[in-house]
Design a protein around this motif. Structure first.
Motif, PDB file in Angstrom:
ATOM      1  N   LEU A  83       0.894  -1.267  -0.164  1.00 40.42           N
ATOM      2  CA  LEU A  83       0.347  -0.064   0.207  1.00 40.42           C
ATOM      3  C   LEU A  83       0.945   1.581  -0.020  1.00 40.42           C
ATOM      4  N   ARG A  84       1.819   1.502   0.994  1.00 37.89           N
ATOM      5  CA  ARG A  84       2.813   2.132   0.968  1.00 37.89           C
ATOM      6  C   ARG A  84       2.867   2.295  -0.523  1.00 37.89           C
ATOM      7  N   LEU A  85       4.242   1.261  -1.344  1.00 39.51           N
ATOM      8  CA  LEU A  85       4.240   1.632  -2.773  1.00 39.51           C
ATOM      9  C   LEU A  85       2.915   2.244  -3.782  1.00 39.51           C
ATOM     10  N   VAL A  86       1.895   1.854  -3.409  1.00 40.70           N
ATOM     11  CA  VAL A  86       1.046   2.445  -4.149  1.00 40.70           C
ATOM     12  C   VAL A  86       1.421   4.285  -3.709  1.00 40.70           C
ATOM     13  N   LEU A  87       0.967   4.569  -2.782  1.00 41.62           N
ATOM     14  CA  LEU A  87       0.794   5.263  -2.739  1.00 41.62           C
ATOM     15  C   LEU A  87       1.956   6.378  -2.675  1.00 41.62           C
ATOM     16  N   GLY A  88       2.872   5.562  -2.356  1.00 46.66           N
ATOM     17  CA  GLY A  88       3.947   6.355  -2.847  1.00 46.66           C
ATOM     18  C   GLY A  88       4.050   6.913  -4.362  1.00 46.66           C
ATOM     19  N   ILE A  89       3.328   6.003  -5.206  1.00 42.85           N
ATOM     20  CA  ILE A  89       3.560   6.055  -6.720  1.00 42.85           C
ATOM     21  C   ILE A  89       2.699   7.881  -6.478  1.00 42.85           C
ATOM     22  N   SER A  90       1.756   7.339  -6.689  1.00 43.18           N
ATOM     23  CA  SER A  90       0.832   8.632  -6.609  1.00 43.18           C
ATOM     24  C   SER A  90       1.069   9.321  -6.656  1.00 43.18           C
ATOM     25  N   LYS A  91       1.543   9.783  -5.030  1.00 48.50           N
ATOM     26  CA  LYS A  91       2.420  10.940  -5.194  1.00 48.50           C
ATOM     27  C   LYS A  91       3.586  11.956  -6.448  1.00 48.50           C
ATOM     28  N   ILE A  92       4.726  10.703  -6.340  1.00 46.27           N
ATOM     29  CA  ILE A  92       5.972  11.109  -7.188  1.00 46.27           C
ATOM     30  C   ILE A  92       5.766  11.312  -8.831  1.00 46.27           C
ATOM     31  N   VAL A  93       4.592  10.551  -9.125  1.00 48.85           N
ATOM     32  CA  VAL A  93       4.290  11.254 -10.592  1.00 48.85           C
ATOM     33  C   VAL A  93       3.591  12.621 -10.398  1.00 48.85           C
ATOM     34  N   THR A  94       3.272  12.621  -9.206  1.00 52.98           N
ATOM     35  CA  THR A  94       3.015  14.556  -8.852  1.00 52.98           C
ATOM     36  C   THR A  94       3.929  15.223  -9.829  1.00 52.98           C
ATOM     37  N   ASP A  95       4.527  14.840  -8.405  1.00 56.48           N
ATOM     38  CA  ASP A  95       6.481  15.840  -8.672  1.00 56.48           C
ATOM     39  C   ASP A  95       6.695  15.660  -9.988  1.00 56.48           C
ATOM     40  N   LEU A  96       7.368  14.457 -10.507  1.00 61.53           N
ATOM     41  CA  LEU A  96       7.793  14.123 -12.058  1.00 61.53           C
ATOM     42  C   LEU A  96       6.739  14.849 -12.745  1.00 61.53           C
ATOM     43  N   GLU A  97       5.398  15.260 -12.943  1.00 64.12           N
ATOM     44  CA  GLU A  97       4.749  16.242 -14.112  1.00 64.12           C
ATOM     45  C   GLU A  97       4.991  17.741 -13.433  1.00 64.12           C
ATOM     46  N   ARG A  98       5.226  18.311 -12.438  1.00 67.71           N
ATOM     47  CA  ARG A  98       5.189  18.554 -12.091  1.00 67.71           C
ATOM     48  C   ARG A  98       7.173  19.465 -12.735  1.00 67.71           C
ATOM     49  N   ALA A  99       7.660  18.781 -11.820  1.00 74.08           N
ATOM     50  CA  ALA A  99       9.492  19.120 -13.333  1.00 74.08           C
ATOM     51  C   ALA A  99       9.418  19.138 -14.578  1.00 74.08           C
ATOM     52  N   GLY A 100       8.481  18.310 -15.022  1.00 74.31           N
ATOM     53  CA  GLY A 100       8.106  18.619 -16.583  1.00 74.31           C
ATOM     54  C   GLY A 100       7.756  19.693 -16.894  1.00 74.31           C
ATOM     55  N   ASP A 101       6.748  20.278 -16.751  1.00 71.62           N
ATOM     56  CA  ASP A 101       6.505  21.433 -16.564  1.00 71.62           C
ATOM     57  C   ASP A 101       7.052  22.983 -16.147  1.00 71.62           C
ATOM     58  N   GLU A 102       8.291  22.834 -15.416  1.00 75.66           N
ATOM     59  CA  GLU A 102       9.673  23.145 -15.065  1.00 75.66           C
ATOM     60  C   GLU A 102      10.165  23.706 -16.242  1.00 75.66           C
ATOM     61  N   ALA A 103      10.742  22.503 -16.576  1.00 74.58           N
ATOM     62  CA  ALA A 103      11.799  22.570 -18.069  1.00 74.58           C
ATOM     63  C   ALA A 103      10.667  22.964 -18.841  1.00 74.58           C
ATOM     64  N   LYS A 104       9.499  23.227 -19.340  1.00 76.66           N
ATOM     65  CA  LYS A 104       8.977  23.226 -19.989  1.00 76.66           C
ATOM     66  C   LYS A 104       9.177  25.355 -20.541  1.00 76.66           C
ATOM     67  N   LYS A 105       8.750  25.923 -19.223  1.00 77.77           N
ATOM     68  CA  LYS A 105       9.304  27.048 -18.119  1.00 77.77           C
ATOM     69  C   LYS A 105      10.349  27.370 -18.783  1.00 77.77           C
ATOM     70  N   ILE A 106      11.255  26.491 -18.488  1.00 81.20           N
ATOM     71  CA  ILE A 106      13.623  26.800 -19.175  1.00 81.20           C
ATOM     72  C   ILE A 106      12.901  26.672 -20.221  1.00 81.20           C
ATOM     73  N   ALA A 107      13.039  26.597 -21.396  1.00 79.36           N
ATOM     74  CA  ALA A 107      12.398  26.258 -22.738  1.00 79.36           C
ATOM     75  C   ALA A 107      11.741  27.236 -23.010  1.00 79.36           C
ATOM     76  N   LYS A 108      10.978  27.925 -22.743  1.00 78.90           N
ATOM     77  CA  LYS A 108      10.409  29.374 -23.336  1.00 78.90           C
ATOM     78  C   LYS A 108      10.774  29.912 -23.004  1.00 78.90           C
ATOM     79  N   GLY A 109      11.509  30.184 -21.752  1.00 80.12           N
ATOM     80  CA  GLY A 109      11.914  31.350 -21.317  1.00 80.12           C
ATOM     81  C   GLY A 109      13.494  31.585 -22.220  1.00 80.12           C
TER      82      GLY A 109
END
Length: 229
Positions: A83-109
Motif C-alpha cells: 500500500l505504501r508503494l502504491v500511495l508513494g507512486i501516486s505522489k511521485i508521479v505528481t512531482d515528476l509531472e510538475r518537474a516536467g512543467d518547470e522544464a517547459k518553463k525553462i525552454a520557453k524562457g
C-alpha cells in the motif's frame, strides 16, 4: 500453482508494471530537463517544441499511472508495504509531472531570450551548474526509487540545500546586473524565472526522495525537521 499464488503473482506483476511506468515517466522528464539546459547553452530554440511535445507524453503517463494506482487499490486492497508503494507512486508521479512543467518553463524562457537577440552566457551566471545539480538530483531520486534505496534518497534531500544556496547567489548577481545596467532588466528577469524553475525541479526531486523513504521505511518526513537525518 493454486489460486492464491496465481493472484499473488498477478499482483506482483501489476506492481512491477507500475514501477516501470514511473521510471519511464521519469526518463522523459530527465530528457526534458537536459534538453532545456542544452538549449540555454547553445541557443537551439528549435528544441523547445520537442520539449513541449514531450510534456504531453508526461501528462498522459501521469494520468495512466494514477488510473492504475486507483485500480490496484480498488481491486487488490493492498496492505503494509504494498500500500505504501502504491500511495508513494501516486505522489511521485505528481512531482515528476510538475518537474516536467518547470522544464517547459525553462525552454520557453530560453526562447524569449534568444529571440530577443540576447545571449544569457554574457551575464556570467552559473545557470548551467545549477541546472546540472538539479538534474543530478532528479536522476538520483529516480535511482533511489528504482532500487528502493532510502540512503540515496536521504543524500538527494541533503543536496537540495546546496541548490537553494546557489539559486539565491544567482538571484543576487542578477539584481546587481539590473541595478548597474537597466538595459539588462528584461533578460535578467527571464533568467531569474529560469533559475527559479531549476530550483523548483530540485524541490520536486527532494519530494520524490521523501516518498522513497516513506515507501521503504514507512516514515513520512515531509514538513519535519528530521529530513535527511
Amino acid at each position: 500453482m493454486n489460486e492464491s499464488q496465481h493472484v499473488s503473482s498477478q499482483f506482483d506483476e501489476e506492481l512491477s508494471r507500475l514501477r516501470t511506468h514511473v521510471l519511464q515517466m521519469g526518463g522523459l522528464v530527465e530528457t526534458q530537463i537536459s534538453s532545456a539546459i542544452e538549449a540555454y547553452t547553445t541557443g537551439e530554440v528549435a528544441s523547445v517544441k520537442t520539449i513541449v511535445d514531450t510534456d504531453r507524453k508526461v501528462n498522459d503517463l501521469e494520468k495512466a499511472i494514477d488510473d492504475d494506482c486507483a485500480h490496484v487499490i480498488a481491486k487488490r486492497q493492498p496492505t503494509a508495504s504494498d500500500l505504501r508503494l502504491v500511495l508513494g507512486i501516486s505522489k511521485i508521479v505528481t512531482d515528476l509531472e510538475r518537474a516536467g512543467d518547470e522544464a517547459k518553463k525553462i525552454a520557453k524562457g530560453v526562447r524569449r531570450i534568444y529571440e530577443a537577440g540576447h545571449m544569457p552566457s554574457q551575464y556570467g551566471i552559473g545557470i548551467r551548474h545549477l541546472a546540472e545539480a538539479a538534474l543530478t538530483m532528479v536522476r538520483q531520486a529516480l535511482d533511489a526509487f528504482a532500487r528502493l534505496d532510502a540512503e540515496l534518497a536521504k543524500a538527494v534531500i541533503s543536496a537540495d540545500n546546496d541548490v537553494d544556496v546557489e539559486f539565491k547567489s544567482i538571484i543576487r548577481q542578477l539584481i546587481t546586473h539590473m541595478m548597474e545596467d537597466p538595459r539588462t532588466i528584461t533578460t535578467s528577469i527571464d533568467i531569474i524565472w529560469i533559475a527559479r524553475a531549476i530550483e523548483r525541479i530540485g524541490d520536486h526531486a527532494k519530494n520524490v526522495s521523501e516518498q522513497v523513504i516513506f515507501i521503504v521505511e514507512g516514515r513520512d518526513i515531509r514538513h519535519t525537521k528530521e529530513k535527511a537525518q
